[in-house]
Write a protein that holds these residues in place. Structure first.
Motif, short mmCIF file in Angstrom:
data_model
loop_
_atom_site.label_atom_id
_atom_site.label_comp_id
_atom_site.label_asym_id
_atom_site.label_seq_id
_atom_site.Cartn_x
_atom_site.Cartn_y
_atom_site.Cartn_z
N ASP A 87 -5.89 1.73 15.91
CA ASP A 87 -6.14 1.29 17.46
C ASP A 87 -4.81 0.32 17.77
O ASP A 87 -4.15 0.07 17.00
CB ASP A 87 -7.52 0.80 17.88
CG ASP A 87 -7.76 0.84 19.46
OD1 ASP A 87 -6.74 1.19 20.24
OD2 ASP A 87 -8.91 0.61 19.67
N VAL A 88 -4.85 -0.25 19.02
CA VAL A 88 -3.79 -1.18 19.35
C VAL A 88 -4.42 -2.41 20.28
O VAL A 88 -3.59 -2.97 20.89
CB VAL A 88 -2.74 -0.48 20.37
CG1 VAL A 88 -1.90 0.61 19.72
CG2 VAL A 88 -3.38 0.25 21.57
N GLU A 89 -5.37 -2.54 19.78
CA GLU A 89 -5.90 -3.92 20.33
C GLU A 89 -6.14 -5.21 19.48
O GLU A 89 -6.22 -5.02 18.22
CB GLU A 89 -7.60 -3.72 20.77
CG GLU A 89 -7.59 -2.58 21.68
CD GLU A 89 -7.16 -3.08 23.12
OE1 GLU A 89 -7.09 -4.22 23.48
OE2 GLU A 89 -6.70 -2.16 24.02
N PRO A 90 -5.76 -6.45 19.85
CA PRO A 90 -5.85 -7.37 19.15
C PRO A 90 -7.37 -7.59 18.56
O PRO A 90 -8.51 -7.19 19.17
CB PRO A 90 -5.71 -8.67 19.81
CG PRO A 90 -5.71 -8.05 21.42
CD PRO A 90 -5.79 -6.81 21.47
N SER A 91 -7.57 -7.89 17.35
CA SER A 91 -8.89 -8.12 16.78
C SER A 91 -9.61 -9.47 17.08
O SER A 91 -10.80 -9.46 16.80
CB SER A 91 -8.52 -7.87 15.27
OG SER A 91 -8.11 -9.38 14.47
N ASN A 96 -7.81 -10.53 7.38
CA ASN A 96 -8.74 -9.69 6.23
C ASN A 96 -9.89 -9.23 6.44
O ASN A 96 -10.87 -8.89 5.59
CB ASN A 96 -8.47 -10.40 4.80
CG ASN A 96 -8.73 -11.91 4.89
OD1 ASN A 96 -9.48 -12.10 5.90
ND2 ASN A 96 -8.59 -12.39 3.77
N HIS A 97 -10.38 -9.48 7.75
CA HIS A 97 -11.99 -9.39 8.11
C HIS A 97 -12.27 -7.95 8.05
O HIS A 97 -11.45 -6.93 8.55
CB HIS A 97 -12.26 -10.01 9.46
CG HIS A 97 -12.83 -11.50 8.98
ND1 HIS A 97 -13.72 -12.20 9.82
CD2 HIS A 97 -12.55 -12.31 8.03
CE1 HIS A 97 -14.07 -13.34 9.19
NE2 HIS A 97 -13.34 -13.54 8.40
N LEU A 98 -13.38 -7.55 7.66
CA LEU A 98 -13.83 -6.25 7.63
C LEU A 98 -14.98 -5.74 8.70
O LEU A 98 -15.26 -4.50 8.75
CB LEU A 98 -14.26 -5.88 6.36
CG LEU A 98 -13.35 -6.06 5.35
CD1 LEU A 98 -13.89 -5.85 3.69
CD2 LEU A 98 -12.10 -5.20 5.11
N SER A 99 -15.57 -6.84 9.18
CA SER A 99 -16.66 -6.52 10.03
C SER A 99 -16.35 -5.61 11.33
O SER A 99 -17.19 -4.46 11.61
CB SER A 99 -17.58 -7.77 10.68
OG SER A 99 -16.33 -8.50 11.21
N LEU A 100 -15.47 -5.72 11.96
CA LEU A 100 -14.91 -4.76 13.14
C LEU A 100 -14.82 -3.25 12.59
O LEU A 100 -14.86 -2.42 13.20
CB LEU A 100 -13.72 -5.21 13.90
CG LEU A 100 -13.79 -6.35 14.86
CD1 LEU A 100 -12.64 -6.83 15.36
CD2 LEU A 100 -14.90 -5.95 15.98
#
Ligand code: DON
Length: 304
Positions: A87-91, A96-100
């Motif tokens: 995708d192209v959305e800011p996180s 290095n987070h994995l929850s999303l």
């Protein structure tokens, strides 16, 4: 005309007197020994004039800065189909987070967080005959510099401690968003992150993003509309959960790496690279961000 050399020197002097320089990344053991007092800055304007100060010719690990270059190569190989897998959305999350990734069924938020860059690495290893060498060649040609290389010690060091990247790759695999073997893709990813460059080489390489897709040798590498998209991603996602702060303080698209490098650019004007190995709490170079804030404030130049 703006006296960039004088401005860079003023910035260099003020950064030199800073005592709180942030903390060098330690989670990749090979990076932990870098001298926190290093500082380099290099600016290349769109007339191809170069200005610099400090340790601007010393190479360092570019780490996540490489994600912009792998994205550019993957886009030129597979085109817009790439956006079906990233995708192209800011996180708004650390790199290095994995929850999303789990919540969003294995589609990474963007190609500049680790999970997104691992999908891009998967695309490259599918497309390229000799992935590592072909990627290096791509960068060397853009930079017009055959001396750019991997640092095998850094790649090995990261492979030994890259537990979160293994977790991300396995999660991607479980969602069907990784076509190749986890180890094969990560070997490429760790090598791309281990590429060493100086501020001078980085500013020359990223020149094409400030020059409508044409590299320092005037060869067209990217269509202007793809440059638009990559620069937009750098602005919104280039600094992870500090992208808002970087846009607010500096006002340029850019990308950081945990080696302490930052590149940023003002379309049609200049490209600039800084190196200061000490990171802030969000994993971005503390003094690099300060230096770039001074650059855009002293010159009154930003995309805004
Ligand atoms: O995958 C990692 O954790 C590193 N090779 C790259 C991280 C990085 O540079 C994040 N940037 N600020």
């Amino acid at each position: 005309m703006i006296d960039y050399q004088n401005i860079l020197h003023t910035i260099f002097k003020s950064i030199g007197s800073e005592t709180d320089r942030g903390t060098v990344a330690r989670y990749i053991p090979e990076l932990a020994n870098i001298d926190v007092h290093k500082f380099g800055i290099q600016l290349v304007d769109n007339e191809k004039r170069s200005f610099s100060d400090g340790d601007s010719d010393e190479v360092f690990s570019i780490q996540s800065i490489s994600k912009v270059l792998s994205l550019a190569m993957a886009l030129s190989l597979v085109g817009e189909d790439l956006w079906k897998r990233v995708d192209v959305e800011p996180s708004g999350d650390p790199f290095n987070h994995l929850s999303l990734l789990e919540k969003e069924n294995g589609i990474p938020r963007n190609p500049l967080i680790n999970a997104g860059a691992i999908v891009i690495a998967d695309i490259l290893v599918s497309q390229l005959e000799n992935p590592k060498q072909d990627f290096l060649k791509f960068i060397r040609n853009i930079a017009n510099d055959q001396s750019i290389d991997f640092d095998p010690k850094v790649a090995k060091s990261e492979k030994e401690t890259g537990f979160r990247n293994f977790a991300a790759a396995n999660l991607l695999k479980s969602y069907g968003n990784l076509r190749n073997d986890v180890d094969f893709v990560l070997d490429f990813y760790f090598h791309q992150c281990s590429i060493q460059m100086s501020c001078a080489q980085l500013a020359k390489t990223f020149f094409l993003f400030s020059n409508r897709g044409k590299c320092i040798r005037n060869q067209a590498y990217l269509d202007i509309n793809r440059v638009k998209r990559i620069n937009a991603l750098m602005l919104t996602c280039g600094f992870y959960d500090e992208a808002g702060e970087f846009a607010f303080e500096v006002g340029l698209p850019g990308k950081s790496g945990v080696g302490g490098g930052i590149v940023a650019l003002l379309p049609n004007k200049f490209c600039v690279a800084t190196w200061s190995p000490g990171l802030n709490k969000k994993g971005n170079s503390k003094l690099g961000m300060q230096a770039l804030e001074k650059l855009t404030s002293y010159t009154s130049q930003s995309i805004f």
